[in-house]
Design an enzyme around this catalytic site. Structure first.
Site, PDB file in Angstrom:
ATOM      1  N   ARG A 137       0.795  -1.222   0.000  1.00  0.00           N
ATOM      2  CA  ARG A 137       0.000   0.000   0.000  1.00  0.00           C
ATOM      3  C   ARG A 137       0.827   1.269   0.000  1.00  0.00           C
ATOM      4  NH1 ARG A 137      -2.875  -4.038   1.816  1.00  0.00           N
ATOM      5  NH2 ARG A 137      -0.928  -4.496   2.855  1.00  0.00           N
ATOM      6  N   THR A 138       1.816   1.348   0.895  1.00  0.00           N
ATOM      7  CA  THR A 138       2.541   2.607   1.024  1.00  0.00           C
ATOM      8  C   THR A 138       3.284   2.933  -0.277  1.00  0.00           C
ATOM      9  OG1 THR A 138       2.796   2.149   3.371  1.00  0.00           O
ATOM     10  CG2 THR A 138       4.187   3.883   2.459  1.00  0.00           C
TER      11      THR A 138
ATOM     12  N   LYS B 132      25.529  -4.325  -3.382  1.00  0.00           N
ATOM     13  CA  LYS B 132      26.978  -4.371  -3.634  1.00  0.00           C
ATOM     14  C   LYS B 132      27.753  -3.821  -2.455  1.00  0.00           C
ATOM     15  CE  LYS B 132      26.395  -3.358  -8.570  1.00  0.00           C
ATOM     16  NZ  LYS B 132      26.657  -2.301  -9.562  1.00  0.00           N
TER      17      LYS B 132
ATOM     18  N   ARG C  48      11.524   3.592   3.117  1.00  0.00           N
ATOM     19  CA  ARG C  48      11.172   2.669   4.207  1.00  0.00           C
ATOM     20  C   ARG C  48      12.409   1.848   4.525  1.00  0.00           C
ATOM     21  NH1 ARG C  48       5.921  -1.102   4.288  1.00  0.00           N
ATOM     22  NH2 ARG C  48       5.105   0.896   4.987  1.00  0.00           N
TER      23      ARG C  48
ATOM     24  N   HIS D 100       5.600   6.033  11.333  1.00  0.00           N
ATOM     25  CA  HIS D 100       5.060   5.897   9.974  1.00  0.00           C
ATOM     26  C   HIS D 100       4.107   7.077   9.771  1.00  0.00           C
ATOM     27  CE1 HIS D 100       3.765   4.230   6.303  1.00  0.00           C
ATOM     28  NE2 HIS D 100       3.498   2.981   6.658  1.00  0.00           N
TER      29      HIS D 100
HETATM   30  C1  NCD Z   1       2.148  -1.057   8.145  1.00  0.00           C
HETATM   31  C2  NCD Z   1       3.651  -0.849   8.203  1.00  0.00           C
HETATM   32  O1  NCD Z   1       4.368  -1.127   7.231  1.00  0.00           O
HETATM   33  O2  NCD Z   1       4.064  -0.351   9.233  1.00  0.00           O
HETATM   34  N1  NCD Z   1       1.660  -1.233   6.856  1.00  0.00           N
HETATM   35  C3  NCD Z   1       1.371  -0.147   6.089  1.00  0.00           C
HETATM   36  O3  NCD Z   1       2.203   0.671   5.798  1.00  0.00           O
HETATM   37  N2  NCD Z   1       0.111   0.004   5.706  1.00  0.00           N
HETATM   38  C4  NCD Z   1       1.628  -2.055   9.094  1.00  0.00           C
HETATM   39  C5  NCD Z   1       2.220  -3.438   9.137  1.00  0.00           C
HETATM   40  O4  NCD Z   1       3.139  -3.786   8.428  1.00  0.00           O
HETATM   41  O5  NCD Z   1       1.689  -4.215   9.932  1.00  0.00           O
END
Ligand code: NCD
Length: 319
Positions: free
Chosen positions: A67-68, A97, A118, A146
């Site tokens: 999703r993100t 590398k 991320r 997040h």
């Molecule tokens: C979350 C995350 O990556 O922190 N997912 C997201 O971004 N929607 C929650 C999770 O991984 O449980």
């Protein structure tokens, strides 16, 4: 679209790194919510905005994401901008590398106007920001924060229930390692809410965040079963137990099934309550609950598009 409408010179996030929700004051949150709602009204159909035409973001994900990553990409495309996507696995980047995070960021900063990142390490986004020539948007750093997820969660609460003030909100599941609940709790403290936390003891909300809740007089009750809150809350925010954060699989198995929402529990919820979840889910919400109108988690996914459009225009919009 008049550019003055989305002028960002008066917005505090312009050209800033987005590392933590602590950067958001109430006014900025409200501007964000207004903007997300407005973008949805204008562009929910096929229409494409040109608010970020000529701008480019790089998306680099050192941890899995559906999703993100896809919503940041879709948001940028809908805004008429471009994306450098390194989301299909950093094994295809020079990280494999032996390149450092710093060198990777310095490189992407030569092509992109912002970097969405991320990383499994808490504090990695701040580390990247130290060297980055362009804004870093934290798309999840380990068990830290997040911010964009919490913003879309807040947007969802307001869209679904028409307000944030006056609501009773419970978060359930892995409150220790779940970064979304850390960011969301901090954002909610700007509102007149009552918060409670449901988890096994080992997965309790970190002390520092809990203290902030208690000191602000906005609840902070810790409970161990969903049944203790389900009948009276306005929002039940479910989370997945974060398997990848456990050192031993047996530790994970011990707590895995502790917070599971059942149709019986949902039946006792208030008629106007909402169930949220950042997703992915594992076993904590059975799919038979999905058809209940109170299950808002896929609408929440959709809101992620407008929330990320709003955030990107706030960071990168023209003056
Ligand atoms: C979350 C995350 O990556 O922190 N997912 C997201 O971004 N929607 C929650 C999770 O991984 O449980």
């Amino acid at each position: 679209m008049a550019t003055t409408y989305y002028a960002t010179s008066d917005v505090k996030l312009h050209r800033q790194h987005i590392l933590s929700v602590d950067q958001f004051d109430k006014e900025t949150i409200e501007r964000f919510l207004y903007r997300a709602e407005d973008l949805e009204k204008r562009y929910s159909d096929f229409e494409r905005a040109n608010l970020l035409r000529g701008k480019t973001i790089a998306c680099i994900f050192f941890e899995p994401s559906t999703r993100t990553s896809s919503s940041f990409i879709a948001a940028m495309q809908k805004l008429g901008g471009n994306v450098i996507p390194i989301t299909q696995g950093v094994q295809f980047s020079s990280i494999s590398k032996g390149e450092t995070l710093e060198d990777t960021i310095l490189t992407l900063g030569q092509y992109a106007d912002a970097i969405v990142m991320r990383h499994p390490e808490t504090g990695a986004a701040a580390r990247a920001a130290k060297v980055s020539p362009v804004p870093i948007i934290n798309a999840g750093d380990g068990t830290g924060e997040h911010p964009s997820q919490a913003l879309l969660d807040l947007f969802t609460i307001r869209r679904e229930l028409g307000r944030i003030d006056g609501l009773e909100i419970a978060m359930a599941g892995d409150l220790a390692y779940g970064r979304t609940v850390h960011s969301l709790t901090k954002l909610l403290l700007h509102y007149d809410v009552k918060l409670s936390f449901v988890s096994p003891k080992k997965l309790a909300m970190p002390e520092d965040i809990l203290r902030r809740v208690v000191e602000s007089g906005k609840g902070g009750k810790q409970l161990s079963t969903i049944g203790e809150v389900s009948s009276y809350v306005d929002v039940l925010y479910m989370t997945r137990v974060q398997k990848e954060r456990f050192a031993r699989v047996t530790d994970y198995e011990e707590v895995r099934d502790h917070c599971i929402l059942t149709p019986e529990l949902v039946a006792r919820m208030r008629p106007n309550a909402r169930i949220l979840h950042p997703l992915p889910r594992v076993n904590e919400i059975p799919t038979e609950i999905d058809s209940d109108p109170r299950a808002a988690y896929f609408r929440q996914v959709r809101n992620g598009l407008y929330a990320r459009m709003a955030l990107l225009t706030m960071v990168l919009g023209s003056e």
